[in-house]
Design a protein around this motif. Structure first.
Motif: not given
Length: 368
Positions: A302-325
């Motif tokens: 019962e200890i809450q944690t977080g992940i900042h950030y689990p997916i870097p922006v260059h691997l986010q589907p919304a920003y695939a148009d930037l052309g990174y892999k």
């Protein structure tokens, strides 16, 4: 349960002050902008060591308008890091410009200043360093590169209220500084809010117009602007909370020091404070190759944690148009797999800190 953030505990500690300020704001009927917002702009910009502050409705809006005021638009490029909250990159995209990524330094987790120059092209107009987790980016090399190439420096200080780089408050170091007052931030509103600070009167004037429909005066629209105004209630609330920011920051730093001590011999890597940095610990993140196992272990206790950030922006589907892999920014990608954010808020008790640390040590040996 030990929460990741406890906004209720903070509210209880300042309840009387907040309620008096809110009642005063309600009685004034200045619900959008108004005297409380003006006062906040003056107080917060002074706090940062900047001449001007322009309050807006979100930290994302602060970034967007700072970029526009700096003349960033279609065809331009802005250098930043992929290891950040998506708003950093979204604001660049809103202007029609393109985000160009540089990997993070694996120790500081902020932009690797040694890689910036190689990313500059004839289209580069600005560098947008992120003061991640409350630790400033290494600003002097960034400013030196910017000066040589004629670039604007816009600080993303959304997580770094009161942080300092070599004794100077972040936000006032570059050409413009952008802050978020999202509720969970070190200085958080009771809703949304943001601020741009600058020493440049031209930038301040443009942002002030852009946030309010591009008006130079009422119904006289000089620019194509936006409805990015701050609510009067948030201005009043943030003025109260600003008075407590020093004490809350000291508390966060003391909590971080206690975590450092208790986890010193654990098989996790605790945050590294850079020699130039006054870290304010918006996030206290440890690193482990067993991050997901650790998170589950803490969850079971019962200890809450977080992940900042689990997916870097260059691997986010919304920003695939930037052309990174995958593989383009290995330090950002590894950090996204290994970092675990532990409970961190000013009211966290020593017993709670010991409980969190002990739970980590149950899974990963802590030598006595």
């Amino acid at each position: 349960m030990i929460p990741f953030v406890d906004l209720k505990a903070q509210y209880k500690s300042i309840k009387n002050e907040i309620e008096a300020a809110v009642l005063k704001a309600l009685e004034s009927t200045q619900f959008v902008l108004g005297s409380e917002v003006v006062a906040l702009e003056e107080e917060f910009s002074h706090y940062c060591g900047a001449k001007y502050g322009i309050a807006v409705n979100t930290g994302t809006s602060a970034l967007h308008l700072a970029l526009l005021a700096a003349g960033i638009g279609p065809g331009d490029e802005v250098i930043t890091t992929p290891f950040t909250f998506v708003a950093t990159v979204a604001a660049i995209d809103y202007t029609g410009a393109k985000a160009v990524f540089v990997d993070i330094d694996p120790v500081s987790l902020t932009i690797d200043v040694t890689q910036i120059e190689a990313a500059i092209t004839e289209r580069t107009k600005a560098i947008l360093p992120v003061h991640l987790y409350g630790q400033p980016a290494d600003m002097n090399p960034i400013l030196e590169i910017a000066q040589r190439y004629g670039l604007i420096v816009i600080e993303d200080a959304a997580q770094a209220h009161r942080a300092e780089y070599k004794g100077q408050r972040v936000g006032s170091i570059g050409d413009l500084g952008c802050f978020s007052f999202y509720p969970g931030k070190n200085l958080g509103a009771y809703g949304e809010g943001g601020m741009v600070v600058t020493n440049n009167p031209k930038y301040a004037q443009i942002i002030e117009m852009l946030r309010d429909w591009g008006q130079e005066r009422k119904y006289h629209h000089v620019l194509k602007g936006y409805n990015y105004r701050m609510d009067g209630l948030q201005g009043a609330i943030l003025r109260v909370k600003l008075r407590h920011l020093y004490a809350w920051t000291q508390a966060r730093r003391a909590i971080a020091a206690q975590y450092d001590q208790l986890l010193a011999k654990a098989d996790v890597k605790t945050p590294t404070v850079m020699p130039y940095s006054h870290h304010v610990y918006h996030i206290y993140a440890v690193r482990s190759k067993e991050r997901d196992v650790l998170q589950q272990r803490l969850h079971e206790q019962e200890i809450q944690t977080g992940i900042h950030y689990p997916i870097p922006v260059h691997l986010q589907p919304a920003y695939a148009d930037l052309g990174y892999k995958a593989g383009d920014f290995p330090h950002s990608e590894l950090a996204s797999r290994e970092l675990l954010s532990l409970p961190m808020f000013a009211e966290l008790s020593p017993v709670q800190i010991e409980t969190v640390s002990a739970a980590l040590c149950e899974r990963i040996p802590c030598l006595n």
